[in-house]
Design an enzyme around this catalytic site. Structure first.
Site, PDB file in Angstrom:
ATOM      1  N   TYR A  22       0.534  -1.198   0.058  1.00 54.43           N
ATOM      2  CA  TYR A  22       0.174   0.112  -0.191  1.00 54.43           C
ATOM      3  C   TYR A  22       0.837   1.417   0.162  1.00 54.43           C
ATOM      4  O   TYR A  22       0.748   2.274  -0.606  1.00 54.43           O
ATOM      5  CB  TYR A  22      -0.912  -0.055   1.230  1.00 54.43           C
ATOM      6  CG  TYR A  22      -1.946   1.163   1.331  1.00 54.43           C
ATOM      7  CD1 TYR A  22      -2.869   1.467   0.569  1.00 54.43           C
ATOM      8  CD2 TYR A  22      -1.466   2.078   2.203  1.00 54.43           C
ATOM      9  CE1 TYR A  22      -3.862   2.452   0.745  1.00 54.43           C
ATOM     10  CE2 TYR A  22      -2.362   3.367   2.333  1.00 54.43           C
ATOM     11  CZ  TYR A  22      -3.396   3.312   1.775  1.00 54.43           C
ATOM     12  OH  TYR A  22      -4.370   4.692   1.731  1.00 54.43           O
TER      13      TYR A  22
ATOM     14  N   THR B 285     -11.694   5.952   8.864  1.00 52.89           N
ATOM     15  CA  THR B 285     -12.601   5.246   8.200  1.00 52.89           C
ATOM     16  C   THR B 285     -12.671   3.830   8.234  1.00 52.89           C
ATOM     17  O   THR B 285     -11.977   3.260   8.835  1.00 52.89           O
ATOM     18  CB  THR B 285     -12.304   5.784   6.674  1.00 52.89           C
ATOM     19  OG1 THR B 285     -11.003   4.908   6.411  1.00 52.89           O
ATOM     20  CG2 THR B 285     -11.921   7.318   6.566  1.00 52.89           C
TER      21      THR B 285
ATOM     22  N   LYS C 188       1.142   4.633  -2.875  1.00 48.12           N
ATOM     23  CA  LYS C 188       0.967   5.879  -2.550  1.00 48.12           C
ATOM     24  C   LYS C 188       2.191   6.581  -2.829  1.00 48.12           C
ATOM     25  O   LYS C 188       2.173   7.949  -3.177  1.00 48.12           O
ATOM     26  CB  LYS C 188       0.887   5.816  -0.902  1.00 48.12           C
ATOM     27  CG  LYS C 188      -0.656   5.629  -0.532  1.00 48.12           C
ATOM     28  CD  LYS C 188      -1.711   6.607  -1.420  1.00 48.12           C
ATOM     29  CE  LYS C 188      -3.393   6.234  -0.977  1.00 48.12           C
ATOM     30  NZ  LYS C 188      -4.019   6.669  -1.750  1.00 48.12           N
TER      31      LYS C 188
END
EC number: 1.1.1.-
Length: 283
Positions: A166, A201, A170
């Site tokens: 991940y 989130t 980014k």
């Protein structure tokens, strides 16, 4: 995959359909964030509250009443597909007179796993959303942005443990954005990288049942790994995060690298004044 587009007229008659428009598009690509409580949802609401007309796109099976009930328009599209985004561009262009002042790329799927235990197929899928999605959006929407002399905003992230792949998506987004900034400046388009701290989130929801492989060298850290993938961040809320981003985006000239969200300040300070190896002993 979700995308929000927001527009208003320069003369203050927002959504009036006049000739001089300032338009904003906020893509929220294959992310839970356009569902209730996510970053995309919060961004759509904040722009709506500023008087913008908002368009969102979701996958066919995703509920949208929480958006349409508020007057936020919704399209069905998969931003990993050229044909869907071409159709989306035509639809939005017909409603915004062919220009768009801001495109916000908010790639959102996450794959949590140690680097040496990674399933490369999962990483390819994540790159398809988090990196190639924004590239596709810019490639297809750039004529609208150039016409408006607008902005491209890429939602990036800080580094975190157990997220090597991940983090790589980014990092790719950040560096692509840096080059894009140089190339778009002569065309009158600004590029902003948003470096996000932790926001509360449900992006980790798809990883809640993920476990380390039985033969992983990291089995002694199984508890720490499970705590990471099942945690619910209780730090910066999506609403708080969104407000800071919207304020920055609405400035006449936005910051090239905008840091916001929990821990972003200390991480930024550490990266500027401490060795890169500072985090080596974080596990």
């Amino acid at each position: 995959m979700k995308l929000s587009a927001i527009w208003e007229s320069k003369n203050g008659l927002r959504g009036s359909g006049t000739c001089s428009h300032r338009r904003v598009s906020t893509p929220d690509i294959q992310s839970p964030d356009c569902g209730e409580g996510g970053i995309g949802h919060a961004l759509a609401l904040d722009f709506k509250n500023q008087g913008y007309v908002v368009f969102t796109t979701l996958l066919a099976h995703e509920p949208r009443d929480h958006l349409t009930d508020l007057g936020i328009h919704s399209f069905t599209a998969d931003v990993t597909k050229d044909s869907d985004i071409e159709q989306l561009k035509e639809a939005i262009s017909s409603l915004t007179e062919g220009s768009l002042s801001v495109l916000v790329n908010n790639a959102g799927i996450c794959y949590t796993m140690t680097a040496i235990d990674t399933d490369v197929k999962e990483v390819e899928k994540m790159f398809g959303v988090n990196v190639f999605g924004p590239m596709r959006m810019v490639h297809i929407f750039h004529p609208l942005l150039i016409k408006a002399r607008g902005k491209i905003v890429n939602i990036g992230s800080e580094l975190t443990d157990f997220e090597a792949s991940y983090n790589a998506t980014k990092a790719a987004l950040h560096h692509w954005g840096n080059t894009l900034r140089v190339e778009m400046k002569p065309l009158g388009v600004e590029v902003v990288n948003v470096i996000s701290g932790e926001v509360g989130t449900n992006i980790l929801k798809r990883d809640h049942n993920r476990k380390l492989p039985e033969d992983s060298f990291y089995r002694p850290l199984e508890k720490e790994f499970m705590n990471h993938v099942t945690r619910t961040p209780r730090t910066t809320t999506p609403a708080e995060y969104s407000r800071s981003v919207v304020i920055e985006v609405m400035k006449q000239h936005s910051t090239a690298w905008f840091w916001t969200g929990a821990s972003s300040g200390i991480v930024r300070f550490s990266e500027q004044f401490f060795p890169r190896t500072l985090w080596v002993n974080s596990l």
